[in-house]
Design a protein around this motif. Sequence first.
Motif, PDB file in Angstrom:
ATOM      1  N   VAL A   1      13.891 -14.186  15.050  1.00 57.90           N
ATOM      2  CA  VAL A   1      13.539 -14.701  16.381  1.00 57.90           C
ATOM      3  C   VAL A   1      12.708 -15.969  16.242  1.00 57.90           C
ATOM      4  CG1 VAL A   1      12.269 -14.203  18.502  1.00 57.90           C
ATOM      5  CG2 VAL A   1      13.625 -12.407  17.425  1.00 57.90           C
ATOM      6  N   LEU A   2      11.778 -15.972  15.288  1.00 63.22           N
ATOM      7  CA  LEU A   2      10.915 -17.141  15.094  1.00 63.22           C
ATOM      8  C   LEU A   2      11.725 -18.341  14.611  1.00 63.22           C
ATOM      9  CD1 LEU A   2       8.097 -18.301  15.172  1.00 63.22           C
ATOM     10  CD2 LEU A   2       7.683 -17.361  12.896  1.00 63.22           C
ATOM     11  N   ARG A   3      12.719 -18.090  13.775  1.00 58.73           N
ATOM     12  CA  ARG A   3      13.568 -19.209  13.298  1.00 58.73           C
ATOM     13  C   ARG A   3      14.328 -19.850  14.454  1.00 58.73           C
ATOM     14  NH1 ARG A   3      14.668 -15.826   8.853  1.00 58.73           N
ATOM     15  NH2 ARG A   3      16.603 -15.119   9.843  1.00 58.73           N
ATOM     16  N   SER A   4      14.657 -19.036  15.460  1.00 60.19           N
ATOM     17  CA  SER A   4      15.397 -19.582  16.594  1.00 60.19           C
ATOM     18  C   SER A   4      14.492 -20.351  17.552  1.00 60.19           C
ATOM     19  CB  SER A   4      16.107 -18.446  17.352  1.00 60.19           C
ATOM     20  OG  SER A   4      15.159 -17.581  17.957  1.00 60.19           O
ATOM     21  N   ASP A   5      13.184 -20.176  17.397  1.00 65.25           N
ATOM     22  CA  ASP A   5      12.240 -20.884  18.269  1.00 65.25           C
ATOM     23  C   ASP A   5      10.946 -21.127  17.497  1.00 65.25           C
ATOM     24  OD1 ASP A   5      10.809 -21.997  20.302  1.00 65.25           O
ATOM     25  OD2 ASP A   5      11.327 -20.471  21.783  1.00 65.25           O
ATOM     26  N   LYS A   6      10.980 -22.137  16.629  1.00 62.88           N
ATOM     27  CA  LYS A   6       9.804 -22.441  15.797  1.00 62.88           C
ATOM     28  C   LYS A   6       8.613 -22.922  16.614  1.00 62.88           C
ATOM     29  CE  LYS A   6      12.596 -23.612  11.731  1.00 62.88           C
ATOM     30  NZ  LYS A   6      13.908 -23.347  12.382  1.00 62.88           N
ATOM     31  N   GLU A   7       8.835 -23.298  17.846  1.00 66.67           N
ATOM     32  CA  GLU A   7       7.745 -23.759  18.701  1.00 66.67           C
ATOM     33  C   GLU A   7       6.712 -22.661  18.937  1.00 66.67           C
ATOM     34  OE1 GLU A   7       8.833 -24.936  22.714  1.00 66.67           O
ATOM     35  OE2 GLU A   7       7.718 -26.804  22.448  1.00 66.67           O
ATOM     36  N   LEU A   8       7.119 -21.400  18.726  1.00 64.17           N
ATOM     37  CA  LEU A   8       6.188 -20.286  18.900  1.00 64.17           C
ATOM     38  C   LEU A   8       5.024 -20.366  17.914  1.00 64.17           C
ATOM     39  CD1 LEU A   8       8.714 -17.329  19.425  1.00 64.17           C
ATOM     40  CD2 LEU A   8       7.346 -18.494  21.173  1.00 64.17           C
ATOM     41  N   MET A   9       5.210 -21.070  16.806  1.00 68.85           N
ATOM     42  CA  MET A   9       4.140 -21.193  15.818  1.00 68.85           C
ATOM     43  C   MET A   9       3.010 -22.102  16.307  1.00 68.85           C
ATOM     44  SD  MET A   9       6.228 -21.358  12.203  1.00 68.85           S
ATOM     45  CE  MET A   9       4.713 -21.398  11.244  1.00 68.85           C
ATOM     46  N   LEU A  10       3.261 -22.854  17.361  1.00 65.17           N
ATOM     47  CA  LEU A  10       2.223 -23.739  17.883  1.00 65.17           C
ATOM     48  C   LEU A  10       1.062 -22.951  18.483  1.00 65.17           C
ATOM     49  CD1 LEU A  10       4.350 -26.528  19.625  1.00 65.17           C
ATOM     50  CD2 LEU A  10       3.049 -26.710  17.494  1.00 65.17           C
ATOM     51  N   PHE A  11       1.335 -21.779  19.017  1.00 66.10           N
ATOM     52  CA  PHE A  11       0.271 -21.002  19.663  1.00 66.10           C
ATOM     53  C   PHE A  11      -0.795 -20.551  18.672  1.00 66.10           C
ATOM     54  CE2 PHE A  11       4.006 -20.455  22.444  1.00 66.10           C
ATOM     55  CZ  PHE A  11       3.482 -20.984  23.610  1.00 66.10           C
ATOM     56  N   PRO A  12      -0.423 -19.986  17.491  1.00 64.11           N
ATOM     57  CA  PRO A  12      -1.464 -19.659  16.510  1.00 64.11           C
ATOM     58  C   PRO A  12      -2.208 -20.886  16.002  1.00 64.11           C
ATOM     59  CG  PRO A  12       0.561 -18.480  15.998  1.00 64.11           C
ATOM     60  CD  PRO A  12       0.891 -19.461  17.072  1.00 64.11           C
ATOM     61  N   VAL A  13      -1.521 -22.028  15.903  1.00 65.17           N
ATOM     62  CA  VAL A  13      -2.180 -23.256  15.456  1.00 65.17           C
ATOM     63  C   VAL A  13      -3.251 -23.667  16.467  1.00 65.17           C
ATOM     64  CG1 VAL A  13      -1.867 -25.715  15.008  1.00 65.17           C
ATOM     65  CG2 VAL A  13      -0.217 -24.075  14.104  1.00 65.17           C
ATOM     66  N   LEU A  14      -2.877 -23.674  17.741  1.00 58.45           N
ATOM     67  CA  LEU A  14      -3.843 -24.031  18.787  1.00 58.45           C
ATOM     68  C   LEU A  14      -4.988 -23.029  18.840  1.00 58.45           C
ATOM     69  CD1 LEU A  14      -1.403 -25.077  21.657  1.00 58.45           C
ATOM     70  CD2 LEU A  14      -2.788 -26.579  20.215  1.00 58.45           C
ATOM     71  N   SER A  15      -4.668 -21.752  18.640  1.00 55.43           N
ATOM     72  CA  SER A  15      -5.706 -20.717  18.624  1.00 55.43           C
ATOM     73  C   SER A  15      -6.688 -20.947  17.485  1.00 55.43           C
ATOM     74  CB  SER A  15      -5.064 -19.334  18.486  1.00 55.43           C
ATOM     75  OG  SER A  15      -6.042 -18.322  18.437  1.00 55.43           O
ATOM     76  N   GLY A  16      -6.163 -21.281  16.307  1.00 52.18           N
ATOM     77  CA  GLY A  16      -7.024 -21.538  15.162  1.00 52.18           C
ATOM     78  C   GLY A  16      -7.923 -22.745  15.377  1.00 52.18           C
TER      79      GLY A  16
END
Length: 277
Positions: A18-33
């Motif tokens: 699922v994450l490979r189909s929407d890599k933009e989801l990784m932006l949320f943990p980055v912003l959280s960090g």
Amino acid sequence: MFETLSRSWGLVKSSAAVLRSDKELMLFPVLSGLASMVVLATFALPVFALRVFEHGIGLAGLALAFVFYFCQYAVIVFFNAALVGAAMIRLDGGDPTLSDGLAAARRRLPAILGYAAIAATVGVLLQTMKRQDNNFLVRLLGSGLGVAWTLAAFLVVPVLVSRDVGPIDALKQSVALLKRTWGENALGSVGIGAAFGLLTGLAVVAAVGLSVIAFQGSVALGITVAVVCALALLLLAVYQAALTGIYSAALYRYAVSHEVPAGFSGAQLEHAFAPKR
């Protein structure tokens, strides 16, 4: 044990698909960090400069710790809610954007802040118990309660995002789902955290080894390798956080409606939510 590991790895791969189909989801943990680092710096710099804890913690120190925990939890839960909100859209077959996730979290901001206050209170109490150096039983109890709290609150964020309920009701519903489906089997399950714990441990060992070898060549090379390894570990942490958000969204969806999201195996989810015996 091997069957449990196999199921857990299967869930990791399904979440990764699922994450490979929407890599933009990784932006949320980055912003959280990044936001968490800002909060940490905002509190740490005045605390050290004014030597707030020079004469012990005291009531003022506990109050400051609560405010710090509240701000940290508010940031973390907000971006987790944004991640889960976006993941829900993806699991429904949509194509979420960063603004979609943030909008989902903003809609539930009062409930998120309320839950952050509850989590901060629990966090301060647990840390106080764990710091009882002269009482081993209290420290042990604090650790046990910490594990219980983590399990009880695992589905709070998906509940907050999906339902128009307050933080207390969200926690109650998370506990109800845990009792109804996980029960005693939860303690024996090996999930994404364990899988990434192993990966992170191996990565740390490899990073230290490569850095030591590089420093023997030259200081500049050693620093470069150390920085690259540190970035790789941060990327691994971001990847884990994104997978955990997707995993919790899928698990919640299945627990409530028994619908298996695209890319996930019904058998895997059934085992993850095996009823108590």
